[in-house]
Design a protein around this motif. Sequence first.
Motif, short mmCIF file in Angstrom:
data_model
loop_
_atom_site.label_atom_id
_atom_site.label_comp_id
_atom_site.label_asym_id
_atom_site.label_seq_id
_atom_site.Cartn_x
_atom_site.Cartn_y
_atom_site.Cartn_z
N ALA A 68 0.86 -1.19 0.00
CA ALA A 68 0.00 0.00 0.00
C ALA A 68 0.89 1.24 0.00
CB ALA A 68 -0.89 0.00 1.25
N PRO A 69 0.39 2.36 -0.50
CA PRO A 69 1.19 3.59 -0.45
C PRO A 69 1.60 3.93 0.99
CG PRO A 69 -0.73 3.89 -1.84
CD PRO A 69 -0.90 2.56 -1.15
N VAL A 70 2.71 4.60 1.10
CA VAL A 70 3.23 4.98 2.41
C VAL A 70 2.25 5.95 3.08
CG1 VAL A 70 4.63 6.89 1.55
CG2 VAL A 70 5.30 5.71 3.63
N TYR A 71 2.09 5.79 4.38
CA TYR A 71 1.22 6.67 5.14
C TYR A 71 1.66 6.71 6.60
CZ TYR A 71 -1.06 2.24 6.32
OH TYR A 71 -1.31 0.95 6.73
N ASP A 72 1.21 7.72 7.31
CA ASP A 72 1.45 7.86 8.75
C ASP A 72 2.93 7.86 9.09
OD1 ASP A 72 0.77 8.25 11.40
OD2 ASP A 72 0.40 6.13 11.80
N VAL A 73 3.70 8.68 8.39
CA VAL A 73 5.12 8.84 8.69
C VAL A 73 5.29 10.19 9.37
CG1 VAL A 73 7.45 8.99 7.74
CG2 VAL A 73 5.80 7.43 6.73
N VAL A 74 5.86 10.16 10.58
CA VAL A 74 6.02 11.40 11.34
C VAL A 74 7.30 11.32 12.16
CG1 VAL A 74 4.63 10.55 13.27
CG2 VAL A 74 4.83 13.00 12.90
N CYS A 75 7.96 12.44 12.34
CA CYS A 75 9.17 12.49 13.15
C CYS A 75 8.76 12.53 14.62
CB CYS A 75 10.01 13.72 12.78
SG CYS A 75 11.50 13.89 13.77
N THR A 76 8.64 11.37 15.22
CA THR A 76 8.20 11.30 16.62
C THR A 76 9.32 11.66 17.59
OG1 THR A 76 8.75 8.95 16.78
CG2 THR A 76 6.49 9.51 16.14
N ASP A 77 10.54 11.68 17.09
CA ASP A 77 11.70 11.92 17.97
C ASP A 77 11.76 13.35 18.51
OD1 ASP A 77 13.80 10.49 19.18
OD2 ASP A 77 15.26 11.42 17.85
#
Length: 157
Positions: A68-77
């Motif tokens: 599936a296409p990439v989703y929910d990528v976030v810099c949590t650091d």
Amino acid sequence: GRSAARKYEGSYEMVAKAVSIYTAEAAARELPRLFARVALSCKLRDGDAHLKNFGLLYEHPAGPRRLAPVYDVVCTDIYPELDGKPALKLNQRKRFPDDRELMEFGQRLGLVKDEAQTLLNRLDTAIDAVLARLAGDDRFTGDGLLGRIRAAIYRES
């Protein structure tokens, strides 16, 4: 096959094995795509790239499958209250890998060294370009958000 409560239990190698099994003859195309997604999450220090963020698409249960296409990528650091670790293990450890470790992961997925390095270089170039673009946006610079994102992304693992 994992419940939402167990989405942080596992490894990116386990995800790769599932992708390999369930995409069958398309695995040679899908595993490099998976490598790029895992590398992106690691480079952006996304500590929430768990099992449920990797999906497969198909039109019929017995038909061909693809990532599936990439989703929910976030810099949590950037959030000090979080643990600063990736959601899943890589190389039997739960810490963000450096490029050498990502290269080794890519090679285990079947990428040749030059192919893996090219993908990592493309990600670095894209990340640098996006951060440069955000430098002109007050929503990211006004309260120091961009500085925190840069510090997280360029921090040594």
